[in-house]
Design a protein around this motif. Structure first.
Motif, PDB file in Angstrom:
ATOM      1  N   PHE A  25      -6.857   4.675  -5.984  1.00 47.12           N
ATOM      2  CA  PHE A  25      -6.850   4.061  -4.688  1.00 47.12           C
ATOM      3  C   PHE A  25      -7.984   3.149  -4.617  1.00 47.12           C
ATOM      4  O   PHE A  25      -7.545   2.120  -3.942  1.00 47.12           O
TER       5      PHE A  25
ATOM      6  N   ASP B 197      -5.384   9.122  -0.141  1.00 49.89           N
ATOM      7  CA  ASP B 197      -6.813   8.160  -0.419  1.00 49.89           C
ATOM      8  C   ASP B 197      -7.825   8.763   0.564  1.00 49.89           C
ATOM      9  O   ASP B 197      -7.906   8.691   1.723  1.00 49.89           O
TER      10      ASP B 197
ATOM     11  N   ASN C  84      -8.298   1.606   7.325  1.00 50.31           N
ATOM     12  CA  ASN C  84      -8.691   1.667   5.790  1.00 50.31           C
ATOM     13  C   ASN C  84     -10.096   0.981   5.562  1.00 50.31           C
ATOM     14  O   ASN C  84      -9.903  -0.417   5.530  1.00 50.31           O
TER      15      ASN C  84
ATOM     16  N   TYR D 290     -10.665  -1.233   2.336  1.00 48.03           N
ATOM     17  CA  TYR D 290     -10.055  -2.605   2.407  1.00 48.03           C
ATOM     18  C   TYR D 290     -10.497  -3.525   3.186  1.00 48.03           C
ATOM     19  O   TYR D 290     -10.856  -4.693   3.027  1.00 48.03           O
TER      20      TYR D 290
ATOM     21  N   TYR E 268       0.815  -1.303  -0.079  1.00 45.17           N
ATOM     22  CA  TYR E 268      -0.036  -0.037  -0.130  1.00 45.17           C
ATOM     23  C   TYR E 268       0.762   1.411  -0.153  1.00 45.17           C
ATOM     24  O   TYR E 268       0.685   2.270  -0.800  1.00 45.17           O
TER      25      TYR E 268
ATOM     26  N   LEU F 102      -5.439  -5.234  -2.985  1.00 43.75           N
ATOM     27  CA  LEU F 102      -4.803  -5.940  -1.859  1.00 43.75           C
ATOM     28  C   LEU F 102      -5.862  -6.908  -1.117  1.00 43.75           C
ATOM     29  O   LEU F 102      -5.426  -7.650  -0.348  1.00 43.75           O
TER      30      LEU F 102
ATOM     31  N   PHE G 209      -3.933  -0.501   8.810  1.00 41.57           N
ATOM     32  CA  PHE G 209      -4.943  -1.058   7.962  1.00 41.57           C
ATOM     33  C   PHE G 209      -6.313  -1.244   8.658  1.00 41.57           C
ATOM     34  O   PHE G 209      -7.064  -1.099   7.783  1.00 41.57           O
TER      35      PHE G 209
ATOM     36  N   ALA H 219       0.989   3.697  -2.924  1.00 47.40           N
ATOM     37  CA  ALA H 219       0.349   5.093  -2.367  1.00 47.40           C
ATOM     38  C   ALA H 219       1.120   6.393  -2.734  1.00 47.40           C
ATOM     39  O   ALA H 219       1.056   7.336  -3.068  1.00 47.40           O
TER      40      ALA H 219
ATOM     41  N   LEU I 144      -6.125   0.048  -6.006  1.00 46.62           N
ATOM     42  CA  LEU I 144      -5.252  -0.278  -5.107  1.00 46.62           C
ATOM     43  C   LEU I 144      -5.659  -1.116  -3.815  1.00 46.62           C
ATOM     44  O   LEU I 144      -5.359  -2.113  -3.490  1.00 46.62           O
ATOM     45  N   ASN I 145      -6.730  -0.529  -3.299  1.00 52.27           N
ATOM     46  CA  ASN I 145      -7.599  -1.339  -2.070  1.00 52.27           C
ATOM     47  C   ASN I 145      -8.269  -2.502  -2.551  1.00 52.27           C
ATOM     48  O   ASN I 145      -8.208  -3.768  -2.007  1.00 52.27           O
TER      49      ASN I 145
END
Length: 198
Positions: free
Chosen positions: A87, A22, A122, A125, A11, A94, A119, A15, A90-91
């Protein structure tokens, strides 16, 4: 069960290629899932690949950037244009990587999975992994450094010649359940993501 998934490092690395934060934009997440065309492929640590053989980087409908190209700044304008969609991708990546790591562990149904540290903040996520892996019980903890806590607990148990499980009555970890997203397009996005790995 123990596994290694450097999601925090992944991340932070990806990022860092964006020069904005984000914003946890759920509308952008829904759009990325619906379009199924923007993907981040993790893999910053080549010795611990969650997707063996896949080349880490970013894939969009018009171009693909390797991790080296991202590091060199060649995708800066594309990332800026993607905005919060970057983002969201990206999430998603992951969360899918987390699912793959749990599959590799052959974790039994009903296993409680703790999300701690940065995390836990987040929300996208956390809710995505709960949606992708409904067979597990997902919880957030207030613990900021689970690895450090585990090391301290192990040392404590060794000093007192105890099994670490005998110490459970001596500490309390507060938890809160994770509410999974209900996103009908998520399986299609996951399939499209998997196709980009080939």
């Amino acid at each position: 069960l123990t596994g290694l998934l450097p999601a925090g490092m992944e991340y932070e690395t990806f990022a860092g290629f964006a020069h904005f934060a984000d914003a946890q934009d759920e509308a952008a997440l829904a759009r990325v899932i619906a379009e199924t065309s923007n993907f981040i492929i993790p893999g910053t640590l080549p010795d611990v690949p969650v997707f063996p053989g896949a080349k880490p980087g970013m894939s969009t409908p018009h171009c693909r950037f390797s991790l080296d190209a991202l590091r060199a700044g060649h995708a800066t304008d594309v990332i800026r244009a993607l905005g919060q969609h970057y983002f969201a991708a990206l999430n998603l990546a992951l969360a899918i990587a987390t699912k793959r790591a749990l599959t590799h562990l052959d974790a039994p149904r009903g296993t409680r999975v703790y999300i701690e540290g940065g995390f836990a903040d987040n929300a996208i996520y956390c809710r995505l992994v709960a949606a992708l892996c409904p067979e597990f019980e997902w919880v957030l903890t207030h613990a900021k450094e689970g690895t450090s806590f585990g090391a301290a607990l192990t040392a404590w148990a060794a000093a007192d010649s105890l099994d670490p499980r005998q110490l459970t009555s001596r500490y309390d970890i507060k938890t809160a359940p994770v509410t999974a997203y209900k996103l009908p397009g998520l399986p299609a996005y996951e399939n499209a993501f998997t196709a980009t790995l080939r």
